[in-house]
Write a protein that holds these residues in place. Structure first.
Motif, PDB file in Angstrom:
ATOM      1  N   PHE A 157       6.228  -1.714  10.792  1.00  0.00           N
ATOM      2  CA  PHE A 157       5.794  -2.296   9.508  1.00  0.00           C
ATOM      3  C   PHE A 157       4.295  -2.123   9.385  1.00  0.00           C
ATOM      4  CE2 PHE A 157       3.962  -5.895   7.160  1.00  0.00           C
ATOM      5  CZ  PHE A 157       4.575  -5.720   5.936  1.00  0.00           C
ATOM      6  N   ASN A 158       3.849  -1.693   8.209  1.00  0.00           N
ATOM      7  CA  ASN A 158       2.413  -1.563   8.003  1.00  0.00           C
ATOM      8  C   ASN A 158       2.009  -2.088   6.626  1.00  0.00           C
ATOM      9  OD1 ASN A 158       3.817   0.999   7.172  1.00  0.00           O
ATOM     10  ND2 ASN A 158       1.819   1.390   6.266  1.00  0.00           N
ATOM     11  N   ASP A 203       0.849  -1.185   0.000  1.00  0.00           N
ATOM     12  CA  ASP A 203       0.000   0.000   0.000  1.00  0.00           C
ATOM     13  C   ASP A 203       0.891   1.243   0.000  1.00  0.00           C
ATOM     14  OD1 ASP A 203      -2.248   1.608   0.106  1.00  0.00           O
ATOM     15  OD2 ASP A 203      -2.831   1.056   2.142  1.00  0.00           O
ATOM     16  N   PHE A 204       0.313   2.356  -0.380  1.00  0.00           N
ATOM     17  CA  PHE A 204       0.972   3.649  -0.285  1.00  0.00           C
ATOM     18  C   PHE A 204      -0.117   4.695  -0.104  1.00  0.00           C
ATOM     19  CE2 PHE A 204      -0.782   4.207  -4.309  1.00  0.00           C
ATOM     20  CZ  PHE A 204      -0.308   5.312  -5.011  1.00  0.00           C
ATOM     21  N   CYS A 205       0.256   5.953  -0.031  1.00  0.00           N
ATOM     22  CA  CYS A 205      -0.762   6.996   0.029  1.00  0.00           C
ATOM     23  C   CYS A 205      -0.247   8.237  -0.685  1.00  0.00           C
ATOM     24  CB  CYS A 205      -1.190   7.297   1.463  1.00  0.00           C
ATOM     25  SG  CYS A 205       0.139   7.559   2.624  1.00  0.00           S
ATOM     26  N   ILE A 206      -1.112   9.224  -0.851  1.00  0.00           N
ATOM     27  CA  ILE A 206      -0.764  10.436  -1.576  1.00  0.00           C
ATOM     28  C   ILE A 206      -1.214  11.653  -0.778  1.00  0.00           C
ATOM     29  CG2 ILE A 206      -0.924   9.323  -3.843  1.00  0.00           C
ATOM     30  CD1 ILE A 206      -3.667  10.706  -4.186  1.00  0.00           C
ATOM     31  N   THR A 207      -0.524  12.753  -1.009  1.00  0.00           N
ATOM     32  CA  THR A 207      -0.978  14.056  -0.552  1.00  0.00           C
ATOM     33  C   THR A 207      -1.051  14.948  -1.787  1.00  0.00           C
ATOM     34  OG1 THR A 207       1.227  14.987  -0.150  1.00  0.00           O
ATOM     35  CG2 THR A 207       0.235  13.675   1.622  1.00  0.00           C
ATOM     36  N   GLU A 208      -1.272  16.229  -1.574  1.00  0.00           N
ATOM     37  CA  GLU A 208      -1.354  17.128  -2.720  1.00  0.00           C
ATOM     38  C   GLU A 208      -0.058  17.149  -3.515  1.00  0.00           C
ATOM     39  OE1 GLU A 208      -2.488  21.807  -3.738  1.00  0.00           O
ATOM     40  OE2 GLU A 208      -2.382  21.107  -1.658  1.00  0.00           O
ATOM     41  N   ASN A 209       1.073  17.004  -2.827  1.00  0.00           N
ATOM     42  CA  ASN A 209       2.363  17.162  -3.497  1.00  0.00           C
ATOM     43  C   ASN A 209       3.254  15.925  -3.494  1.00  0.00           C
ATOM     44  OD1 ASN A 209       2.264  20.132  -4.109  1.00  0.00           O
ATOM     45  ND2 ASN A 209       2.045  20.257  -1.881  1.00  0.00           N
ATOM     46  N   TRP A 210       2.871  14.858  -2.760  1.00  0.00           N
ATOM     47  CA  TRP A 210       3.780  13.735  -2.575  1.00  0.00           C
ATOM     48  C   TRP A 210       3.092  12.381  -2.763  1.00  0.00           C
ATOM     49  CZ3 TRP A 210       8.617  15.503  -2.098  1.00  0.00           C
ATOM     50  CH2 TRP A 210       8.839  16.737  -1.483  1.00  0.00           C
ATOM     51  N   VAL A 259       3.686   8.771  -1.040  1.00  0.00           N
ATOM     52  CA  VAL A 259       4.245   8.432   0.261  1.00  0.00           C
ATOM     53  C   VAL A 259       4.397   6.913   0.387  1.00  0.00           C
ATOM     54  CG1 VAL A 259       3.976   8.639   2.758  1.00  0.00           C
ATOM     55  CG2 VAL A 259       3.122  10.460   1.254  1.00  0.00           C
ATOM     56  N   PHE A 260       5.627   6.463   0.662  1.00  0.00           N
ATOM     57  CA  PHE A 260       5.919   5.057   0.931  1.00  0.00           C
ATOM     58  C   PHE A 260       6.663   4.964   2.259  1.00  0.00           C
ATOM     59  CE2 PHE A 260       5.494   5.349  -3.621  1.00  0.00           C
ATOM     60  CZ  PHE A 260       4.860   4.178  -4.003  1.00  0.00           C
ATOM     61  N   VAL A 261       6.362   3.928   3.032  1.00  0.00           N
ATOM     62  CA  VAL A 261       7.049   3.697   4.303  1.00  0.00           C
ATOM     63  C   VAL A 261       7.498   2.241   4.340  1.00  0.00           C
ATOM     64  CG1 VAL A 261       6.928   3.844   6.811  1.00  0.00           C
ATOM     65  CG2 VAL A 261       5.544   5.389   5.419  1.00  0.00           C
ATOM     66  N   MET A 262       8.815   2.019   4.576  1.00  0.00           N
ATOM     67  CA  MET A 262       9.331   0.659   4.526  1.00  0.00           C
ATOM     68  C   MET A 262      10.389   0.396   5.576  1.00  0.00           C
ATOM     69  SD  MET A 262       9.522   0.204   0.437  1.00  0.00           S
ATOM     70  CE  MET A 262       9.563   1.972   0.228  1.00  0.00           C
ATOM     71  N   PRO A 263      10.356  -0.785   6.188  1.00  0.00           N
ATOM     72  CA  PRO A 263      11.470  -1.203   7.044  1.00  0.00           C
ATOM     73  C   PRO A 263      12.596  -1.743   6.169  1.00  0.00           C
ATOM     74  CG  PRO A 263       9.798  -2.902   7.011  1.00  0.00           C
ATOM     75  CD  PRO A 263       9.276  -1.775   6.174  1.00  0.00           C
ATOM     76  N   PRO A 264      13.830  -1.744   6.669  1.00  0.00           N
ATOM     77  CA  PRO A 264      14.949  -2.258   5.863  1.00  0.00           C
ATOM     78  C   PRO A 264      14.831  -3.760   5.629  1.00  0.00           C
ATOM     79  CG  PRO A 264      15.675  -1.768   8.094  1.00  0.00           C
ATOM     80  CD  PRO A 264      14.282  -1.252   7.979  1.00  0.00           C
TER      81      PRO A 264
END
Length: 617
Positions: A396-397, A315-322, A324-329
């Motif tokens: 982690f999500n 999954d990911f998400c968006i804002t007006e300008n970005w 967005v990804f979040v990941m553990p190593p």
């Protein structure tokens, strides 16, 4: 359910042969009906731990047949878990749906008059074994089944249908009466060790999400191409597009299209991503696309970013300008990669996570409108200054609720997460994961708000909003990418304290209305210990503008609830407007004409309807 008997299977002999082999004690007996109708040749599929009996109360094919679906044997007395659920019933839920219902009218007398006309689609895993008895190792390897429910508030009716996606793998399974291909989460193809050597042709199960765009319905799975379905009948042309749809040649062979797209409430566009692992470098490549309302890409050139190491990106998400990804190593585990080639471990296990790590990484990639044409075909994180990298506390999500930019330009990210990575594959590989896993060995989930500064001037902050095992978060689509107050999730049957070692995972037995501004005002509605609820979709009330702060919760939640003791499924509708509305319980609850196993993600398409007189069975 009362249906026309012309839609019944004329021969029950395949089932009778299967039924006689299913004799495990202490399980449910199910009475249901096999349909053939206009769905073509449909082979019955049954869970190996269930004894099923099909009975028609009318032997005259010219008369209507009444389907009875009752439990004629009971599960053992329930011993409730730490979080309040009946675990024996929970496991029984992973029993295949053996019935496809063509478009059929159902009365729903309690449907509110201000419920919007439109269609609710949901995708999910619907079949958990092949005709020769091979069971999927993980529910995520189950064949995709899409459900459609079109709402007609004026007549208080819905048009219901469900159908398995005819992927090339599903069709091969049916024609060969076997498990024709391995699954990425460890399911083995029929034929034993030799048949699973060097098999990388994983089945596209098309079971994760649905997207309606430009009068087409897409069944999504992040490991391949989408399949295009008819929005009314849910049929797809597997002969024309055996491996799925390449989005008008946008996708190359081997390129993947993610299952978690994001709607941009400002523009009406759809954003999505696709992930590929580069084996030569060990890096991860992420394609990024945006589509207009005709499902055409808004730019002709490629947008792709690269980050070091391997990534599990669901999954990911968006804002007006970005973006967005979040990941553990993480990195590729070479030993497990070799075992995977030999068919000995799930390919989902090949990615190894650094269990000693203390940080995860937030990647902020500029949206397409901020990237100059021809300059974004290979943006490398750490080298390209346009990509912002922010280190945050390790987590982690799988799923995000939403993201937005606050008045200071910070990016606010709401997600459900755990402190460690639990993919559910590192258990006894000889039985399905739902039978092998001990939930007390897994990490509980929570809903957190993470705030990061793109300039890295200010340190990130994390605030926990709910610890009641939230999952499948959703918000009104009109607020996607914008500030929101309420998020709606599933949760555990009750509030509970984890074990002393911090472990102990609950399952989805309640609906939560999470108040991100005042967590003390979060509300919950809990189902019975043997009932389990799926992801909800938010449907704004007729005339409500939920993009306005004072009207944000003026809507209904719609979802399905499974009674896993009796293997029945109900649709439920909750009014969530105002404080205390959710806790009063559903305003409507209706039994579905077939068992629907636990599913994954769905969408509500406001205004999409069909001619009942012409299109209904």
């Amino acid at each position: 359910a009362v249906i026309n008997s012309e839609h019944c299977s004329e021969s029950a002999s395949p089932y009778e042969r299967r039924r006689r082999s299913m004799n495990r004690s202490g399980r449910l007996l199910l009475t249901a009906l096999l349909f053939a109708g206009n769905v073509g040749a449909f082979s019955p599929r049954f869970g190996g731990s269930l004894r099923s009996t099909f009975q028609l109360q009318s032997s005259d094919p010219t008369e209507e047949a009444t389907v009875t679906c009752t439990a004629t044997d009971s599960l053992p007395d329930a011993t409730l878990s730490l979080s309040g659920h009946d675990h024996v019933a929970w496991k029984a839920g992973y029993t295949s749906c053996c019935t496809e219902i063509p478009p059929t009218i159902l009365d729903i007398p309690d449907l509110p008059s201000d419920f919007p006309a439109g269609t609710y689609y949901r995708n999910g895993h619907g079949c958990f074994e092949s005709a020769d008895g091979i069971r999927v190792r993980h529910m995520f390897d189950g064949d995709g089944m899409v459900i459609g429910a079109t709402f007609y508030p004026e007549t208080k009716q819905i048009l219901f249908r469900n159908r398995f996606v005819r992927t090339d793998g599903y069709v091969a399974d049916q024609e060969g009466s076997c498990m024709s291909r391995p699954g990425i989460f460890g399911t083995k193809a029929s034929g034993g060790f030799i048949k699973n050597l060097f098999r990388l042709d994983f089945k596209n199960v098309a079971n994760t999400h649905v997207l309606f765009r430009n009068k087409k319905l897409y069944a999504l799975w992040e490991g391949g191409w989408p399949y295009v379905l008819d929005p009314l009948t849910l049929e797809n042309d597997v002969l024309k597009e055996p491996t799925g749809h390449n989005l008008n040649e946008l996708l190359d062979k081997g390129q993947k299209f993610g299952a978690h797209y994001r709607y941009d409430a400002r523009t009406g566009n759809i954003a999505n991503f696709g992930v590929q692992l580069d084996p030569s470098s060990g890096n991860t490549l992420v394609d990024l696309w945006e589509f207009d309302d005709s499902m055409e890409s808004i730019r002709p050139d490629q947008v792709l970013f690269v980050f070091q190491g391997a990534g599990v990106i669901h999954d990911f998400c968006i804002t007006e300008n970005w973006y967005v990804f979040v990941m553990p190593p993480a990195s590729v585990d070479n030993k497990k990669a070799l075992l995977g080639l030999l068919g000995q471990v799930a390919f989902a296990e090949v990615i190894g996570f650094d269990k000693e790590a203390t940080e995860s990484t937030v990647y902020l990639i500029p949206r397409s409108n901020h990237l100059q044409a021809g300059t974004a075909a290979r943006m490398i994180a750490g080298e390209d200054e346009r990509i912002k990298i922010i280190k945050v506390p390790y987590h982690f999500n799988f799923h995000f609720a939403n993201a937005f930019e606050d008045e200071n330009g910070n990016v606010v990210i709401d997600s459900v997460l755990t402190d460690e990575v639990d993919l559910g594959v590192e258990v006894d590989p000889t039985v399905p994961v739902w039978e092998a896993v001990d939930l007390n060995d897994l990490n509980p989930g929570r809903y957190d708000r993470l705030t990061v500064d793109p300039s890295n001037t200010n340190a990130p902050t994390m605030e926990t909003v709910s610890r009641r095992e939230p999952e499948f978060p959703t918000i009104p689509s009109a607020l996607s990418g914008q500030r929101h107050r309420y998020a709606y999730t599933v949760g555990a049957h009750k509030d509970y304290e984890p074990l002393p070692n911090g472990k102990g995972k609950g399952v989805n037995g309640s609906i939560l209305k999470i108040d991100t501004e005042d967590s003390a005002l979060t509300e919950a509605y809990a189902f019975l210990p043997h009932e389990f609820v799926g992801e909800q979709v938010f449907c704004a009330k007729v005339g409500a503008d939920v993009s306005q702060r004072e009207s944000e919760d003026k809507g209904y939640l719609v979802t399905y609830v499974e009674d896993r003791r009796n293997l029945t499924t109900d649709m439920v509708i909750f009014d969530v407007e105002g404080r205390g509305a959710l806790t009063r319980g559903p305003v409507a609850r209706i039994r579905m004409p077939t068992w629907i196993p636990p599913g994954l993600h769905g969408t509500f398409v406001e205004g999409l309807s069909f001619d009942l007189d012409r299109d209904a069975n």
